[in-house]
Scaffold this motif. Structure first.
Motif, PDB file in Angstrom:
ATOM      1  N   ILE A 123       0.833  -1.203   0.000  1.00 18.24           N
ATOM      2  CA  ILE A 123       0.000   0.000   0.000  1.00 18.24           C
ATOM      3  C   ILE A 123       0.871   1.257   0.000  1.00 18.24           C
ATOM      4  CG2 ILE A 123      -1.621   1.371   1.377  1.00 18.24           C
ATOM      5  CD1 ILE A 123      -2.964  -0.896  -0.050  1.00 18.24           C
ATOM      6  N   TYR A 124       1.950   1.237   0.771  1.00 13.37           N
ATOM      7  CA  TYR A 124       2.869   2.372   0.846  1.00 13.37           C
ATOM      8  C   TYR A 124       3.382   2.738  -0.551  1.00 13.37           C
ATOM      9  CZ  TYR A 124       7.297   4.796   1.873  1.00 13.37           C
ATOM     10  OH  TYR A 124       8.341   5.684   1.894  1.00 13.37           O
ATOM     11  N   TYR A 125       3.893   1.740  -1.265  1.00 14.73           N
ATOM     12  CA  TYR A 125       4.429   2.008  -2.602  1.00 14.73           C
ATOM     13  C   TYR A 125       3.322   2.247  -3.630  1.00 14.73           C
ATOM     14  CZ  TYR A 125       9.116   0.932  -0.991  1.00 14.73           C
ATOM     15  OH  TYR A 125      10.307   0.973  -0.315  1.00 14.73           O
ATOM     16  N   TYR A 126       2.174   1.658  -3.411  1.00 18.94           N
ATOM     17  CA  TYR A 126       1.027   1.859  -4.299  1.00 18.94           C
ATOM     18  C   TYR A 126       0.627   3.336  -4.315  1.00 18.94           C
ATOM     19  CZ  TYR A 126      -3.756   1.113  -6.133  1.00 18.94           C
ATOM     20  OH  TYR A 126      -4.916   1.151  -6.869  1.00 18.94           O
ATOM     21  N   ILE A 127       0.574   3.954  -3.140  1.00 20.43           N
ATOM     22  CA  ILE A 127       0.207   5.372  -3.048  1.00 20.43           C
ATOM     23  C   ILE A 127       1.326   6.254  -3.585  1.00 20.43           C
ATOM     24  CG2 ILE A 127      -0.318   7.257  -1.439  1.00 20.43           C
ATOM     25  CD1 ILE A 127      -1.790   5.201   0.295  1.00 20.43           C
ATOM     26  N   ARG A 128       2.560   5.926  -3.241  1.00 20.98           N
ATOM     27  CA  ARG A 128       3.694   6.711  -3.763  1.00 20.98           C
ATOM     28  C   ARG A 128       3.709   6.696  -5.288  1.00 20.98           C
ATOM     29  NH1 ARG A 128       8.553   7.741  -0.574  1.00 20.98           N
ATOM     30  NH2 ARG A 128       9.756   7.181  -2.419  1.00 20.98           N
ATOM     31  N   THR A 167      -6.343  -2.794   8.356  1.00 20.91           N
ATOM     32  CA  THR A 167      -5.245  -2.653   9.326  1.00 20.91           C
ATOM     33  C   THR A 167      -3.921  -2.309   8.648  1.00 20.91           C
ATOM     34  OG1 THR A 167      -6.307  -4.124  10.935  1.00 20.91           O
ATOM     35  CG2 THR A 167      -3.926  -3.788  11.152  1.00 20.91           C
ATOM     36  N   PRO A 168      -3.451  -3.075   7.639  1.00 21.72           N
ATOM     37  CA  PRO A 168      -2.206  -2.685   6.967  1.00 21.72           C
ATOM     38  C   PRO A 168      -2.345  -1.378   6.184  1.00 21.72           C
ATOM     39  CG  PRO A 168      -3.169  -4.612   5.921  1.00 21.72           C
ATOM     40  CD  PRO A 168      -3.916  -4.393   7.181  1.00 21.72           C
ATOM     41  N   ILE A 169      -3.539  -1.071   5.696  1.00 22.76           N
ATOM     42  CA  ILE A 169      -3.751   0.199   5.003  1.00 22.76           C
ATOM     43  C   ILE A 169      -3.511   1.356   5.961  1.00 22.76           C
ATOM     44  CG2 ILE A 169      -5.535   1.714   4.035  1.00 22.76           C
ATOM     45  CD1 ILE A 169      -6.660  -0.729   2.578  1.00 22.76           C
ATOM     46  N   ARG A 170      -4.049   1.250   7.162  1.00 19.84           N
ATOM     47  CA  ARG A 170      -3.868   2.314   8.141  1.00 19.84           C
ATOM     48  C   ARG A 170      -2.407   2.440   8.569  1.00 19.84           C
ATOM     49  NH1 ARG A 170      -9.401   0.892  11.495  1.00 19.84           N
ATOM     50  NH2 ARG A 170     -10.809   2.056  10.110  1.00 19.84           N
ATOM     51  N   ALA A 171      -1.713   1.315   8.660  1.00 25.97           N
ATOM     52  CA  ALA A 171      -0.289   1.357   9.007  1.00 25.97           C
ATOM     53  C   ALA A 171       0.503   2.076   7.920  1.00 25.97           C
ATOM     54  CB  ALA A 171       0.241  -0.063   9.201  1.00 25.97           C
ATOM     55  N   ALA A 172       0.153   1.815   6.662  1.00 27.43           N
ATOM     56  CA  ALA A 172       0.838   2.473   5.545  1.00 27.43           C
ATOM     57  C   ALA A 172       0.542   3.966   5.532  1.00 27.43           C
ATOM     58  CB  ALA A 172       0.418   1.839   4.219  1.00 27.43           C
ATOM     59  N   LEU A 173      -0.707   4.331   5.800  1.00 26.08           N
ATOM     60  CA  LEU A 173      -1.085   5.751   5.827  1.00 26.08           C
ATOM     61  C   LEU A 173      -0.347   6.483   6.949  1.00 26.08           C
ATOM     62  CD1 LEU A 173      -4.944   5.624   5.169  1.00 26.08           C
ATOM     63  CD2 LEU A 173      -3.087   5.954   3.524  1.00 26.08           C
ATOM     64  N   LYS A 174      -0.186   5.812   8.081  1.00 23.57           N
ATOM     65  CA  LYS A 174       0.549   6.416   9.201  1.00 23.57           C
ATOM     66  C   LYS A 174       2.008   6.641   8.809  1.00 23.57           C
ATOM     67  CE  LYS A 174       1.561   5.741  14.114  1.00 23.57           C
ATOM     68  NZ  LYS A 174       1.374   4.845  15.295  1.00 23.57           N
ATOM     69  N   ARG A 175       2.596   5.689   8.126  1.00 28.86           N
ATOM     70  CA  ARG A 175       3.984   5.813   7.663  1.00 28.86           C
ATOM     71  C   ARG A 175       4.129   6.964   6.673  1.00 28.86           C
ATOM     72  NH1 ARG A 175       6.790   0.757   4.529  1.00 28.86           N
ATOM     73  NH2 ARG A 175       8.684   1.801   3.752  1.00 28.86           N
ATOM     74  N   LEU A 176       3.192   7.078   5.743  1.00 30.32           N
ATOM     75  CA  LEU A 176       3.228   8.149   4.752  1.00 30.32           C
ATOM     76  C   LEU A 176       3.013   9.510   5.404  1.00 30.32           C
ATOM     77  CD1 LEU A 176       1.187   6.251   2.049  1.00 30.32           C
ATOM     78  CD2 LEU A 176       3.518   7.100   1.712  1.00 30.32           C
ATOM     79  N   SER A 177       2.197   9.545   6.446  1.00 31.63           N
ATOM     80  CA  SER A 177       1.984  10.800   7.181  1.00 31.63           C
ATOM     81  C   SER A 177       3.251  11.215   7.914  1.00 31.63           C
ATOM     82  CB  SER A 177       0.832  10.640   8.178  1.00 31.63           C
ATOM     83  OG  SER A 177      -0.390  10.429   7.512  1.00 31.63           O
ATOM     84  N   TYR A 178       3.946  10.235   8.505  1.00 30.66           N
ATOM     85  CA  TYR A 178       5.195  10.525   9.211  1.00 30.66           C
ATOM     86  C   TYR A 178       6.228  11.120   8.267  1.00 30.66           C
ATOM     87  CZ  TYR A 178       9.599   9.782  11.656  1.00 30.66           C
ATOM     88  OH  TYR A 178      10.836   9.959  12.224  1.00 30.66           O
ATOM     89  N   GLU A 179       6.256  10.623   7.034  1.00 34.80           N
ATOM     90  CA  GLU A 179       7.225  11.117   6.059  1.00 34.80           C
ATOM     91  C   GLU A 179       6.809  12.443   5.436  1.00 34.80           C
ATOM     92  OE1 GLU A 179       8.006   8.085   3.178  1.00 34.80           O
ATOM     93  OE2 GLU A 179       8.973   6.766   4.638  1.00 34.80           O
ATOM     94  N   GLY A 180       5.555  12.850   5.652  1.00 41.01           N
ATOM     95  CA  GLY A 180       5.109  14.123   5.125  1.00 41.01           C
ATOM     96  C   GLY A 180       4.374  14.055   3.808  1.00 41.01           C
ATOM     97  N   LEU A 181       4.157  12.848   3.279  1.00 33.05           N
ATOM     98  CA  LEU A 181       3.430  12.724   2.018  1.00 33.05           C
ATOM     99  C   LEU A 181       1.928  12.898   2.210  1.00 33.05           C
ATOM    100  CD1 LEU A 181       5.245   9.821   0.150  1.00 33.05           C
ATOM    101  CD2 LEU A 181       4.814  12.097  -0.742  1.00 33.05           C
ATOM    102  N   LEU A 182       1.449  12.529   3.385  1.00 28.90           N
ATOM    103  CA  LEU A 182       0.033  12.688   3.700  1.00 28.90           C
ATOM    104  C   LEU A 182      -0.113  13.533   4.962  1.00 28.90           C
ATOM    105  CD1 LEU A 182      -1.322   9.017   3.293  1.00 28.90           C
ATOM    106  CD2 LEU A 182      -1.169  10.799   1.532  1.00 28.90           C
TER     107      LEU A 182
END
Length: 217
Positions: free
Chosen positions: A12-17, A45-60
């Motif tokens: 999901i992380y790379y899918y959004i990127r 659950t993994p979608i939310r984990a990926a969104l949290k990671r992307l938010s931490y990096e500043g993409l979301l």
């Protein structure tokens, strides 16, 4: 759905990127978890984990009760980040010229060759990862742990700007400022010239900022 050996969260992380790179998602677009689950077959659950990671990096950016949205970096955000990064990397590169080993210089040369290959393939994911390695080898060679820490944090944040606004996908190798400027930095380090190192790092960060500002207009 084929995950190709990836964890669902990583997929999901790379899918959004990739959607951001392909300009299928724009700054301000809302990320709908239900839609992601339907498109990928991956649970929430993994979608939310990926969104949290992307938010931490500043993409979301995430808002309570509203959800997650693609970030909207401003010129002021980019200016502030690159002004800080420019000064830190200039001094770190100057320090590195006194301490960098032959092995580290060879590592930079290897990374530089990889950058050329991924640029020719227009692989934005790979280029950002390799570009980060290039800058962190130099930060490490400064032998200052604070340079390493803060340069790494700024590099992650600046990657967000590159994902949104850089014209990497349509820039021919011969027109790449990053490739040319990385070669200048390596040469200055090999010459052990502190002023050339300082100047090369300043000019590299400034030209990147200038290009991003032009592309955002």
């Amino acid at each position: 759905m084929e995950l190709n050996g990836q964890r669902p969260e990583d997929y999901i992380y790379y899918y959004i990127r990739q959607q951001i790179i392909a300009r299928e998602l724009y700054p301000g677009n809302k990320i709908v978890e239900e839609q992601l689950a339907a498109e990928t077959g991956i649970s929430r659950t993994p979608i939310r984990a990926a969104l949290k990671r992307l938010s931490y990096e500043g993409l979301l950016v995430s808002y309570p009760m509203k959800g997650s949205f693609v970030a909207m970096p401003t010129k002021k955000d980019m200016q502030d980040a690159y002004e800080c990064r420019k000064l830190l990397e200039a001094e770190a590169t100057r320090c590195a010229c006194y301490h960098i080993t032959e092995e580290e210089l060879e590592e930079l040369e290897k990374i530089f060759k990889q950058q050329i290959l991924v640029h020719e393939a227009h692989d934005m994911h790979a280029f950002l990862e390799i570009n980060e390695k290039f800058h962190l080898v130099i930060a490490k060679a400064s032998r200052n742990s604070f340079f390493q820490k803060y340069i790494q944090e700024l590099t992650v944040r600046c990657n967000v700007f590159l994902l949104f606004y850089d014209k990497f996908q349509v820039t021919p190798l011969e027109d790449s400022f990053a490739i040319r400027e990385h070669k200048v930095i390596i040469d200055a380090l090999r010459q052990r010239d502190p002023e050339k190192c300082y100047k090369a790092a300043i000019e590299h960060n400034q030209s990147t900022l200038d290009q991003l500002n032009e592309d955002k207009i």
